[in-house]
Motif scaffolding. Structure first.
Motif, PDB file in Angstrom:
ATOM      1  N   LYS A  57      45.343  77.131  34.697  1.00 12.12           N
ATOM      2  CA  LYS A  57      46.741  77.323  35.091  1.00 12.12           C
ATOM      3  C   LYS A  57      46.884  77.115  36.590  1.00 12.12           C
ATOM      4  N   ASN A  58      48.028  76.609  36.979  1.00 12.17           N
ATOM      5  CA  ASN A  58      48.404  76.544  38.378  1.00 12.17           C
ATOM      6  C   ASN A  58      48.719  77.974  38.813  1.00 12.17           C
ATOM      7  N   PRO A  59      48.142  78.447  39.905  1.00 17.51           N
ATOM      8  CA  PRO A  59      48.384  79.839  40.309  1.00 17.51           C
ATOM      9  C   PRO A  59      49.847  80.145  40.619  1.00 17.51           C
ATOM     10  N   LEU A  60      50.623  79.130  40.956  1.00 19.20           N
ATOM     11  CA  LEU A  60      52.048  79.352  41.206  1.00 19.20           C
ATOM     12  C   LEU A  60      52.788  79.711  39.922  1.00 19.20           C
ATOM     13  N   HIS A  61      52.177  79.422  38.785  1.00 12.05           N
ATOM     14  CA  HIS A  61      52.786  79.721  37.491  1.00 12.05           C
ATOM     15  C   HIS A  61      52.328  81.053  36.919  1.00 12.05           C
ATOM     16  N   LEU A  62      51.566  81.809  37.703  1.00 12.44           N
ATOM     17  CA  LEU A  62      51.065  83.108  37.264  1.00 12.44           C
ATOM     18  C   LEU A  62      51.599  84.223  38.142  1.00 12.44           C
ATOM     19  N   GLN A  63      51.857  85.343  37.522  1.00 10.30           N
ATOM     20  CA  GLN A  63      52.234  86.551  38.257  1.00 10.30           C
ATOM     21  C   GLN A  63      51.091  87.545  38.096  1.00 10.30           C
ATOM     22  N   GLY A  64      50.482  87.895  39.208  1.00  9.74           N
ATOM     23  CA  GLY A  64      49.400  88.869  39.168  1.00  9.74           C
ATOM     24  C   GLY A  64      49.919  90.266  38.915  1.00  9.74           C
ATOM     25  N   THR A  65      49.073  91.105  38.355  1.00 13.56           N
ATOM     26  CA  THR A  65      49.406  92.520  38.180  1.00 13.56           C
ATOM     27  C   THR A  65      48.393  93.336  38.959  1.00 13.56           C
ATOM     28  N   ARG A  66      48.601  94.620  39.015  1.00 10.53           N
ATOM     29  CA  ARG A  66      47.664  95.501  39.722  1.00 10.53           C
ATOM     30  C   ARG A  66      46.471  95.881  38.843  1.00 10.53           C
ATOM     31  N   TRP A  67      46.518  95.507  37.570  1.00  9.80           N
ATOM     32  CA  TRP A  67      45.468  95.888  36.636  1.00  9.80           C
ATOM     33  C   TRP A  67      44.294  94.921  36.687  1.00  9.80           C
ATOM     34  N   VAL A  68      43.108  95.478  36.749  1.00  8.53           N
ATOM     35  CA  VAL A  68      41.877  94.705  36.678  1.00  8.53           C
ATOM     36  C   VAL A  68      41.013  95.358  35.606  1.00  8.53           C
TER      37      VAL A  68
END
Length: 97
Positions: A57-68
């Motif tokens: 995936k292109n990172p611009l198309h992802l929304q990170g969360t605080r969960w790991v």
């Protein structure tokens, strides 16, 4: 633990992300590989995209969360296989929160 600054965002192995663009918009994934030189994040859902064949995936198309998910990060760091059922379980457990 591997981390990478890509597209202005910081992603790390084991991080839960949400797809914002494409046919899979709204789908939850776990980051399993980072390739900053190619500007790609490889993600897995444990179903259609297992850890052995993750989706790029292109990172611009992802929304990170605080969960790991630490178990995922540790297993990948050690080079261990991650059962797709276990990944689905861990991801669903995080999504329920």
């Amino acid at each position: 633990m591997e981390m990478g600054l890509i597209g202005g965002s910081l992603f790390q192995i084991g991080q839960v992300v949400l797809s914002r663009k494409g046919k899979d918009a709204g789908k939850w994934y776990v980051v399993v590989k980072i390739q900053p030189e190619d500007n790609r994040i490889f993600v897995s859902d444990g179903d259609k995209f297992p850890v052995s064949k993750p989706k790029a995936k292109n990172p611009l198309h992802l929304q990170g969360t605080r969960w790991v998910i630490e178990e995922v990060a540790q297993r990948i760091a050690r080079g261990e296989e991650l059962d797709k059922g276990r990944l689905q379980y861990l991801l669903s457990h995080v999504r329920e929160k």
